[in-house]
Design a protein around this motif. Sequence first.
Motif, PDB file in Angstrom:
ATOM      1  N   SER A 284       0.826  -1.211   0.000  1.00 18.37           N
ATOM      2  CA  SER A 284       0.000   0.000   0.000  1.00 18.37           C
ATOM      3  C   SER A 284       0.863   1.265   0.000  1.00 18.37           C
ATOM      4  O   SER A 284       0.561   2.237  -0.694  1.00 18.37           O
ATOM      5  CB  SER A 284      -0.935   0.013   1.216  1.00 18.37           C
ATOM      6  N   ALA A 285       1.934   1.252   0.789  1.00 18.87           N
ATOM      7  CA  ALA A 285       2.810   2.423   0.852  1.00 18.87           C
ATOM      8  C   ALA A 285       3.497   2.666  -0.485  1.00 18.87           C
ATOM      9  O   ALA A 285       3.643   3.816  -0.922  1.00 18.87           O
ATOM     10  CB  ALA A 285       3.852   2.243   1.948  1.00 18.87           C
ATOM     11  N   ALA A 286       3.912   1.586  -1.160  1.00 18.72           N
ATOM     12  CA  ALA A 286       4.568   1.728  -2.462  1.00 18.72           C
ATOM     13  C   ALA A 286       3.595   2.307  -3.491  1.00 18.72           C
ATOM     14  O   ALA A 286       3.952   3.186  -4.287  1.00 18.72           O
ATOM     15  CB  ALA A 286       5.099   0.375  -2.931  1.00 18.72           C
ATOM     16  N   ILE A 287       2.355   1.813  -3.483  1.00 21.00           N
ATOM     17  CA  ILE A 287       1.324   2.325  -4.388  1.00 21.00           C
ATOM     18  C   ILE A 287       1.045   3.807  -4.090  1.00 21.00           C
ATOM     19  O   ILE A 287       0.935   4.644  -4.998  1.00 21.00           O
ATOM     20  CB  ILE A 287       0.021   1.503  -4.240  1.00 21.00           C
ATOM     21  N   ALA A 288       0.942   4.136  -2.792  1.00 20.25           N
ATOM     22  CA  ALA A 288       0.680   5.529  -2.402  1.00 20.25           C
ATOM     23  C   ALA A 288       1.809   6.444  -2.845  1.00 20.25           C
ATOM     24  O   ALA A 288       1.569   7.576  -3.282  1.00 20.25           O
ATOM     25  CB  ALA A 288       0.492   5.620  -0.886  1.00 20.25           C
ATOM     26  N   ALA A 289       3.047   5.966  -2.760  1.00 23.46           N
ATOM     27  CA  ALA A 289       4.198   6.784  -3.174  1.00 23.46           C
ATOM     28  C   ALA A 289       4.105   7.129  -4.653  1.00 23.46           C
ATOM     29  O   ALA A 289       4.335   8.275  -5.060  1.00 23.46           O
ATOM     30  CB  ALA A 289       5.499   6.036  -2.879  1.00 23.46           C
ATOM     31  N   ILE A 290       3.742   6.140  -5.472  1.00 23.98           N
ATOM     32  CA  ILE A 290       3.609   6.386  -6.917  1.00 23.98           C
ATOM     33  C   ILE A 290       2.506   7.403  -7.185  1.00 23.98           C
ATOM     34  O   ILE A 290       2.676   8.348  -7.951  1.00 23.98           O
ATOM     35  CB  ILE A 290       3.313   5.064  -7.661  1.00 23.98           C
ATOM     36  N   ALA A 291       1.352   7.211  -6.541  1.00 25.80           N
ATOM     37  CA  ALA A 291       0.213   8.113  -6.772  1.00 25.80           C
ATOM     38  C   ALA A 291       0.547   9.543  -6.361  1.00 25.80           C
ATOM     39  O   ALA A 291       0.274  10.498  -7.095  1.00 25.80           O
ATOM     40  CB  ALA A 291      -1.015   7.612  -6.018  1.00 25.80           C
ATOM     41  N   LEU A 292       1.170   9.711  -5.202  1.00 31.65           N
ATOM     42  CA  LEU A 292       1.441  11.055  -4.691  1.00 31.65           C
ATOM     43  C   LEU A 292       2.521  11.768  -5.481  1.00 31.65           C
ATOM     44  O   LEU A 292       2.428  12.978  -5.727  1.00 31.65           O
ATOM     45  CB  LEU A 292       1.823  10.980  -3.207  1.00 31.65           C
ATOM     46  N   VAL A 293       3.553  11.050  -5.898  1.00 25.02           N
ATOM     47  CA  VAL A 293       4.625  11.718  -6.649  1.00 25.02           C
ATOM     48  C   VAL A 293       4.115  12.166  -8.015  1.00 25.02           C
ATOM     49  O   VAL A 293       4.461  13.252  -8.501  1.00 25.02           O
ATOM     50  CB  VAL A 293       5.872  10.821  -6.771  1.00 25.02           C
ATOM     51  N   PHE A 294       3.233  11.374  -8.646  1.00 25.07           N
ATOM     52  CA  PHE A 294       2.701  11.791  -9.944  1.00 25.07           C
ATOM     53  C   PHE A 294       1.625  12.859  -9.791  1.00 25.07           C
ATOM     54  O   PHE A 294       1.448  13.689 -10.690  1.00 25.07           O
ATOM     55  CB  PHE A 294       2.193  10.585 -10.742  1.00 25.07           C
ATOM     56  N   PHE A 295       0.920  12.864  -8.666  1.00 26.71           N
ATOM     57  CA  PHE A 295      -0.009  13.956  -8.364  1.00 26.71           C
ATOM     58  C   PHE A 295       0.765  15.278  -8.392  1.00 26.71           C
ATOM     59  O   PHE A 295       0.363  16.249  -9.042  1.00 26.71           O
ATOM     60  CB  PHE A 295      -0.630  13.721  -6.987  1.00 26.71           C
TER      61      PHE A 295
END
Length: 531
Positions: A284-295
């Motif tokens: 979940s943390a890895a997925i969140a990192a991808i989403a937030l950095v591209f946001f």
Amino acid sequence: MTSPADPALPGSRIPEAVHRRRWAILGVLMLSLLIVVLDNSILNVAIKTISTPAPTGLGATQSELEWAINSYTLVFAGLLFSAGLLGDRLGRKRVLLGGLAVFGLGSALAATAGSPTELIAFRAVMGLGAAFVMPATLAVLMNVFEREEQPKAIGIWAGGVGLAIAIGPITGGVLLDHFWWGSVFLINVPIVLIALALMIWLVPDSRDPNPGRIDPIGVVLSVVGLVLLVYGIIKGGQLADFTDATVLSTIGAGLAVLVAFVVFEKRSSHPSIDVTYFKNKVFSAAIAAIALVFFALMGVTFFSVFYTQSVRGYSPLETGLLMLPLAAAQMIFAPRARLVVDRFGNKATTTAGLLVIAASLAAFAGFEADTPIWILEVVFFLMGAGMAHIMTPVSVVIMQALPREKAGSASALSNTFRQVGGALGIAVLGSVLSTAYRNGIEDKLDLLPAGLRHTAGESIEATLGVADKLGPRGDALIVPAHDAFLHAMHVTALWGAGVAVVGAIVVAVFLPGKPPTAQKDEEGRKLVAAE
């Protein structure tokens, strides 16, 4: 000494013929990935031209530009998981070929669009094709490389993203200097044809022996929910009023549909997204990192083009060249990021990468119309370096969290959240930019007719377009437009930096640190090699 990836070893599941040509296959997969990423990076330098009135462009408003980007992104994100499942079921090669063909058709149609509405529709067709390309490339990669070589192959694959980011703006700039705006889409067609030919020749087919079932209700709920949410956010920015009844009702409806999607997925026997994956905090943390950095990154990239072209006066080609440091840093660091992970662990590497991104975005809050351009180049380089040290480790974490047979699903999840993060970044940060700009320029537009006043306040390009039509009388609007945009850019950059900091906190808390046995394992490998 026999390599652990030797196909002759007992237990290896990769045929020897495929193993021998695995690097050539990786090259073909990167070419397929190139056109998907290239399209967005080309569009970044073209958005100002497309916003110019005909015959130079289409006269697209800022909200129409946001939709031209997001129609692609939302279709892409909404169908990625089902596309991954179809690849698992029908065969990844077959799905890749079909996706490339649809993407090429959409590109040809987008090049001939006669209005912003047509461009938005044809970009959605391109997103449909891309949804079948992206997860299949990573799934094929995971099935032609042994586990020991996967981090290296993923690093090179991620470096291909950096190459596309480098080539895209420069190619777009050259095309816009010599041809009409539609050439930035037409360039995809010959690349698609080359990729199709090489793929038929080189790439093996693979599929999941126990594929999941397609979930049409889940797909519809996710796409409808995201479209309603993004529409409401963009509309709020366009009106500079998030308390408007239409805005609130649309955002509320989008959130309600997305909640219904999650509830449906939890109860479904064949969900589009298996929400049980998210019980794993590391995943979940890895997925969140991808989403937030591209946001953060997609939103900032959107306004940086207007800063370089509308405020600084650079051409599309010069703007493309200015982005070279960002791409160069990605190409330099992405293939080597795994070495940093080996030494410091996923947590330290990814957290540091996100903090570098946050600092780079915050730097935009200090940019003015006369800021030395070398400072922008340094900031772009740092952004690329930070991104390389985020994408490689989190991609490895995500892809290795699931069995090889579920590679399509893991890739689709990663890319779904990347695209959703990017779409929301453009919508939210684009709306912050639009609202701050309108608030800054509104009192300077009192002398304009009422009909022109709202249009002129939408974006810096709209204001400068009105000023140009007014002739000498419009010159008084140019400096206020630049000042209002710079203020809006500063506010938006700080929002983006804040999001990146949230991402850094998430991964610092939940991603694993360096395993305590890593050093012993490394010493053991050295001893074995010495023997």
